[in-house]
Write an enzyme that holds these catalytic residues in place. Structure first.
Site, short mmCIF file in Angstrom:
data_model
loop_
_atom_site.label_atom_id
_atom_site.label_comp_id
_atom_site.label_asym_id
_atom_site.label_seq_id
_atom_site.Cartn_x
_atom_site.Cartn_y
_atom_site.Cartn_z
CE1 TYR A 72 -3.27 -2.76 0.07
CE2 TYR A 72 -3.92 -2.09 2.26
CZ TYR A 72 -4.09 -2.89 1.16
OH TYR A 72 -5.10 -3.84 1.14
CE LYS A 125 1.08 -17.85 -2.18
NZ LYS A 125 0.49 -19.18 -1.92
CG ASP A 137 -2.37 -19.96 -0.39
OD1 ASP A 137 -1.58 -19.90 0.58
OD2 ASP A 137 -2.06 -20.53 -1.45
CG ASP A 169 -7.43 -4.37 3.73
OD1 ASP A 169 -8.52 -4.42 4.31
OD2 ASP A 169 -7.19 -3.56 2.81
CG ASP A 222 -12.71 -7.00 5.25
OD1 ASP A 222 -12.37 -6.43 6.31
OD2 ASP A 222 -13.08 -6.37 4.24
#
Length: 372
Positions: free
Chosen positions: A146, A197, A230, A254, A258
């Protein structure tokens, strides 16, 4: 509080449903002031897209300066009618929420996720899967993709376009968010899951190596395991009780928080706290907000869930004002209120569906009852 001065809070209702949910949080704040002696100066200011439409600025510079020294900031949501009245991307990036987080050095974002018994049937997960979940997502908030450079969209010689974003982390950034996660886990079940990752990203390799080194140097009493992002997303809906503290980078935090919100039944249930490192006086700059966005599709209809905002105030009670007992009281009142009433996002047969204001009334009524 370290100082003897009167504590203070800046309230920024923001855009969309932000003013509606913050209004209910402020009513709860007033209850604690009247009934529990919570003595705090409250200042209301504008911040967001709607402020920009009216004044040409997202946030007054004098207000932003004061936010750096406030004990806490309570924020609603940013966004409003951006699609109908677009603000140039560069303006939003330089003067919006990302700027506030970066300039205030709010690197540690805490997002607690608890499965309340009263909401067991509201979660899309089976009751036996969600039951008893109590985890915290610790998200690094001011680094990663970001904020990384280079970034942008460029025109290529053949007329096509190419977009570039950069995922970048350095040792100090990884270690300071890791320190927050390990310290938090020490107050809970002493388990940290670090999410990356590392199988395809060098930033993930460094992230994993630094988390391991930090544990070996300072936190051998805390269990640490690693998951690829994942796999973690899958585990959050398959067996979420395995988690205590999840620590991860900006973009993964982020997304995963959620995803985890569905354990509770609604994104509208999740509060958050964004914290800086402690200053010389031991005080952290602190920015509290519900995880949900501005939800312009329901703004102004008095149907938004205010509990994420109310529980964000609860986090402020504990983390910024040293009132953990009051925070626990508010959590009990919220669960009590949910046993009888719900906003539309949590609708369930046999439970009364009510407005944003009515849900605020239910929490205030529950506070009166749980303190008797």
């Amino acid at each position: 509080m370290i100082s003897n001065r009167r504590p203070n809070m800046i309230v920024l209702p923001g855009d969309g449903i932000g003013p509606e949910v913050i209004r209910q949080a402020v009513r709860v704040l007033d209850w604690f002031a009247t009934r529990r002696g919570f003595d705090c100066d409250i200042r209301h200011e504008e911040f967001g897209a709607e402020a920009y439409y009216r004044t040409g600025t997202f946030l007054k510079e004098e207000v932003f300066a004061d936010m750096h020294t406030a004990d806490a900031i309570l924020f609603g949501a940013m966004g409003g009618s951006l699609e109908a009245n677009p603000i140039p991307y560069d303006i939003r990036r330089r003067f919006g929420l990302l700027r506030v987080r970066k300039d205030m050095e709010l690197f540690a974002n805490l997002r607690p996720v608890r499965a309340l018994p009263s909401l067991a049937a509201a979660s899309p997960l089976r009751e036996e899967v969600a039951r008893g979940v109590d985890l915290v997502v610790v998200r690094e908030l001011i680094g990663g993709i970001y904020f990384g450079e280079p970034r942008g969209i460029e025109r290529l010689p053949d007329g096509s376009r190419r977009a570039v974003n950069t995922q970048v982390y350095a040792t100090p950034e990884i270690r300071r968010i890791g320190q927050v996660a390990f310290d938090l886990a020490r107050t809970r079940q002493r388990r940290v899951t670090s999410v990356d990752k590392a199988n395809v990203m060098e930033s993930g390799v460094l992230w994993r190596e630094e988390m391991e080194a930090l544990r070996a140097e300072r936190h051998t009493d805390i269990a640490l395991n690693h998951l690829y992002v994942d796999n973690c997303a899958m585990q959050l809906v398959r067996a979420p009780r395995q988690f205590d503290v999840l620590v991860t980078d900006n973009i993964f935090g982020d997304i995963l928080s959620d995803c985890a919100s569905m354990i509770t039944g609604s994104l509208g249930m999740l509060p958050s706290a964004s914290l800086s490192a402690p200053g010389p006086d031991g005080r952290r700059r602190a920015f509290y907000e519900p995880v949900h966005g501005s939800a312009p599709d329901i703004a102004g209809q008095n149907k938004a869930n205010p509990l994420g905002a109310i529980l964000s105030f609860g986090m402020a009670l504990e983390l910024s004002f040293g009132r953990a007992e009051d925070a626990r009281l508010l959590e009990r009142a919220v669960e009590f209120a949910l046993s009888e009433k719900r906003t539309p996002d949590l609708a369930e047969p046999g439970k009364q569906t009510v407005s944003t204001t009515d849900m605020g009334d239910a929490v205030l009524s529950a506070l009166d009852r749980v303190t008797v």
